[in-house]
Design an enzyme around this catalytic site. Structure first.
Site, mmCIF file in Angstrom:
data_model
loop_
_atom_site.group_PDB
_atom_site.id
_atom_site.type_symbol
_atom_site.label_atom_id
_atom_site.label_comp_id
_atom_site.label_asym_id
_atom_site.label_seq_id
_atom_site.Cartn_x
_atom_site.Cartn_y
_atom_site.Cartn_z
ATOM 1 N N GLY A 1 78.791 48.646 25.692
ATOM 2 C CA GLY A 1 77.770 48.317 26.819
ATOM 3 C C GLY A 1 78.422 48.503 28.191
ATOM 4 O O GLY A 1 78.188 47.875 29.123
ATOM 5 N N LEU A 2 79.423 49.430 28.179
ATOM 6 C CA LEU A 2 79.919 49.870 29.507
ATOM 7 C C LEU A 2 80.426 48.657 30.361
ATOM 8 O O LEU A 2 80.393 48.543 31.639
ATOM 9 C CB LEU A 2 78.909 50.689 30.269
ATOM 10 C CG LEU A 2 78.187 51.873 29.606
ATOM 11 C CD1 LEU A 2 77.261 52.512 30.442
ATOM 12 C CD2 LEU A 2 79.448 52.863 29.137
ATOM 13 N N ASN B 1 77.235 60.269 33.863
ATOM 14 C CA ASN B 1 76.586 59.559 32.697
ATOM 15 C C ASN B 1 75.175 59.411 32.844
ATOM 16 O O ASN B 1 74.884 58.384 33.420
ATOM 17 C CB ASN B 1 77.360 58.417 32.297
ATOM 18 C CG ASN B 1 77.201 58.065 30.776
ATOM 19 O OD1 ASN B 1 75.908 58.263 30.304
ATOM 20 N ND2 ASN B 1 77.782 56.836 30.451
ATOM 21 N N ASN C 1 79.380 52.230 18.181
ATOM 22 C CA ASN C 1 79.715 51.112 19.198
ATOM 23 C C ASN C 1 78.611 50.702 20.115
ATOM 24 O O ASN C 1 77.705 51.430 20.362
ATOM 25 C CB ASN C 1 80.933 51.600 19.988
ATOM 26 C CG ASN C 1 80.311 52.579 21.284
ATOM 27 O OD1 ASN C 1 80.133 51.971 22.159
ATOM 28 N ND2 ASN C 1 80.498 53.859 21.067
ATOM 29 N N CYS D 1 71.465 56.509 30.658
ATOM 30 C CA CYS D 1 70.711 55.396 30.836
ATOM 31 C C CYS D 1 69.467 55.409 31.147
ATOM 32 O O CYS D 1 69.051 56.589 32.072
ATOM 33 C CB CYS D 1 71.553 54.442 31.592
ATOM 34 S SG CYS D 1 71.523 55.123 33.147
ATOM 35 N N ILE E 1 78.488 66.166 23.397
ATOM 36 C CA ILE E 1 77.417 65.248 23.402
ATOM 37 C C ILE E 1 77.838 63.809 23.808
ATOM 38 O O ILE E 1 79.106 63.558 23.296
ATOM 39 C CB ILE E 1 76.703 65.297 22.015
ATOM 40 C CG1 ILE E 1 77.685 64.832 20.901
ATOM 41 C CG2 ILE E 1 76.173 66.561 21.571
ATOM 42 C CD1 ILE E 1 76.969 64.788 19.522
ATOM 43 N N ASN E 2 77.223 63.049 24.131
ATOM 44 C CA ASN E 2 77.232 61.659 24.024
ATOM 45 C C ASN E 2 76.971 60.985 22.838
ATOM 46 O O ASN E 2 76.696 61.835 21.935
ATOM 47 C CB ASN E 2 76.383 61.005 25.353
ATOM 48 C CG ASN E 2 77.022 59.701 25.920
ATOM 49 O OD1 ASN E 2 77.868 58.878 25.127
ATOM 50 N ND2 ASN E 2 76.864 59.670 27.072
ATOM 51 N N GLY F 1 82.314 60.296 16.388
ATOM 52 C CA GLY F 1 83.299 60.877 15.188
ATOM 53 C C GLY F 1 82.840 61.825 14.533
ATOM 54 O O GLY F 1 81.902 62.380 14.630
ATOM 55 N N ASN G 1 83.925 59.117 35.820
ATOM 56 C CA ASN G 1 82.677 59.125 35.097
ATOM 57 C C ASN G 1 81.793 57.822 35.800
ATOM 58 O O ASN G 1 82.435 56.846 35.806
ATOM 59 C CB ASN G 1 82.626 58.960 33.581
ATOM 60 C CG ASN G 1 81.460 58.804 32.768
ATOM 61 O OD1 ASN G 1 80.533 57.862 32.944
ATOM 62 N ND2 ASN G 1 81.303 59.609 31.787
HETATM 63 C C1 LIG Z 1 84.040 53.221 22.021
HETATM 64 C C2 LIG Z 1 83.521 54.098 22.825
HETATM 65 C C3 LIG Z 1 83.222 53.935 24.269
HETATM 66 C C4 LIG Z 1 82.653 55.117 24.842
HETATM 67 N N1 LIG Z 1 82.488 54.879 26.330
HETATM 68 C C5 LIG Z 1 81.922 55.700 27.027
HETATM 69 C C6 LIG Z 1 81.799 55.704 28.491
HETATM 70 O O1 LIG Z 1 82.125 54.533 29.068
HETATM 71 N N2 LIG Z 1 81.224 56.572 29.195
HETATM 72 C C7 LIG Z 1 80.690 57.815 28.624
HETATM 73 O O2 LIG Z 1 80.262 58.497 29.133
HETATM 74 N N3 LIG Z 1 80.697 58.053 27.093
HETATM 75 C C8 LIG Z 1 81.487 57.014 26.597
HETATM 76 N N4 LIG Z 1 81.709 57.200 25.029
HETATM 77 C C9 LIG Z 1 80.981 58.432 24.429
HETATM 78 C C10 LIG Z 1 82.246 59.641 24.283
HETATM 79 O O3 LIG Z 1 82.802 59.696 25.686
HETATM 80 C C11 LIG Z 1 81.912 60.737 23.564
HETATM 81 O O4 LIG Z 1 80.967 61.397 24.428
HETATM 82 C C12 LIG Z 1 81.312 60.548 22.288
HETATM 83 O O5 LIG Z 1 82.117 59.544 21.529
HETATM 84 C C13 LIG Z 1 81.478 61.819 21.286
HETATM 85 O O6 LIG Z 1 82.832 62.172 21.354
HETATM 86 P P1 LIG Z 1 83.718 61.823 19.808
HETATM 87 O O7 LIG Z 1 82.882 62.033 18.522
HETATM 88 O O8 LIG Z 1 84.681 62.543 20.020
HETATM 89 O O9 LIG Z 1 83.922 60.422 19.890
HETATM 90 C C14 LIG Z 1 82.200 56.197 24.443
HETATM 91 C C15 LIG Z 1 82.387 56.452 22.811
HETATM 92 C C16 LIG Z 1 82.977 55.216 22.131
HETATM 93 C C17 LIG Z 1 83.318 55.691 20.775
#
Ligand SMILES: Cc1cc2nc3c(=O)[nH]c(=O)nc-3n(C[C@H](O)[C@H](O)[C@H](O)COP(=O)(O)O)c2cc1C
Length: 300
Positions: free
Chosen positions: A72-73, A127, A69, A130, A190-191, A216, A99
């Site tokens: 872009g927050l 977070n 993805n 950035c 992890i992010n 994922g 967050n």
């Molecule tokens: C669509 C999407 C939006 C996300 N938005 C944020 C966010 O706003 N802030 C943040 O710290 N992480 C964000 N993440 C990261 C997730 O919180 C997570 O760290 C990452 O997806 C790994 O976990 P997962 O594999 O279970 O998705 C986002 C991930 C996805 C897929």
């Protein structure tokens, strides 16, 4: 009940930031969402000081084993969040973790100060994926940056501060150690991992943000390795996440040292994934089959 930094949680499964919109889910599912909330705590999507539109489309690219993805927050900014989202999120039956992200230490300090005064907020997740506009360094990729950030914001609140680590760092454990030394209450990881896809015909970057974040099942092995190395390096609690789609994956992260496990991408496929994963985890722990390999066999 589980004690996490002084917050009582019914089970160890929470959501990953940005992957479960509780306000939209309330609209879709009504009071059933409140009666059967799938997570033990709710982590909001990232809030920034100023409102953000997010990245231009396309924002998603499907991978054989996950998602990339470049959202872009997008968010309403601090004022919009306080007036519109916070009252609705305060109605959830679980503790709220907000967050936040800033593009400078002053911005993060502004966010922490604002939420420090709000009783609805149980904890803050920082977070740090950035760039700091003052130094050009990605805050979470550099132990010195994280130490200076914590030094600036730790005195501003008694609430637990969770530092969300980026996997795009050369030594994630060193960053975690710096966060702990300067007063972080917990770390989460992890992010997403930086990736890219090209348009099949033009070979130009597909995503509007040029690169995106991979999440994922594709990132699960990376998450497991990084959670283990961080959990071995720090004494504060670790929230593990990355590719968790059933109880076996959560059990693996807990075995690697995680105190809590967050579910992200899987919630797009199954909005009740959090409750299901908590039940799978609990059932296997309560009654392991003497001849089986427990949840290990499920964790592929
Ligand atoms: C669509 C999407 C939006 C996300 N938005 C944020 C966010 O706003 N802030 C943040 O710290 N992480 C964000 N993440 C990261 C997730 O919180 C997570 O760290 C990452 O997806 C790994 O976990 P997962 O594999 O279970 O998705 C986002 C991930 C996805 C897929």
């Amino acid at each position: 009940m589980i004690d996490f930094c002084g917050i009582e949680l019914a089970h160890p499964i929470i959501n990953a930031s940005g992957t479960f919109d509780a306000v939209a889910a309330r609209r879709a599912f009504g009071d059933a969402l409140i009666e059967h909330f799938p997570f033990a705590a709710f982590v909001s999507k990232t809030v920034t000081v100023a409102p953000r539109q997010g990245n231009p489309p396309p924002r998603l690219w499907e991978l054989p084993a996950g998602l990339m993805n470049s959202i872009g927050l997008p968010n309403k900014g601090l004022e919009g969040y306080l007036t519109e989202d916070l009252p609705r999120l305060a109605e959830l039956p679980v503790p709220l973790i907000v967050n936040v992200m800033g593009f400078s230490r002053d911005e993060v300090a502004q966010l922490v100060t604002a939420f420090a005064q709000r009783d609805e907020v149980a904890a803050l997740e920082l977070n740090v994926s950035c760039p700091n506009v003052e130094t050009g360094l990605v805050m979470g990729a550099d132990p010195g940056e994280v130490a200076r950030l914590m030094d600036a914001v730790r005195p501003l609140t008694h609430k637990p501060l969770i530092v969300k680590l980026t996997p795009n760092a050369s030594d994630v454990a060193a960053v975690a150690i710096a966060a702990e030394r300067e007063g972080a209450s917990a770390v989460s990881l992890i992010n997403t991992i930086r990736g890219m896809a090209l348009h099949p015909r033009t070979k130009e970057p597909w995503l509007g943000g040029t690169t995106g974040g991979v999440s994922g099942p594709a990132v699960r092995a990376v998450a497991l390795a990084q959670v283990r190395s961080v959990a071995e390096a720090v004494a504060i609690p670790v929230i593990g996440m990355g590719g968790v789609s059933h109880g076996g994956h959560a059990a693996d992260l807990i075995a690697a040292g995680a105190a809590l496990v967050a579910v992200g991408t899987e919630s797009f496929r199954d909005p009740a994934a959090g409750a299901r994963i908590a039940a799978e985890l609990g059932a296997a722990a309560a009654a392991p089959h003497p001849l089986g390999r427990g949840l290990v066999g499920l964790s592929r």
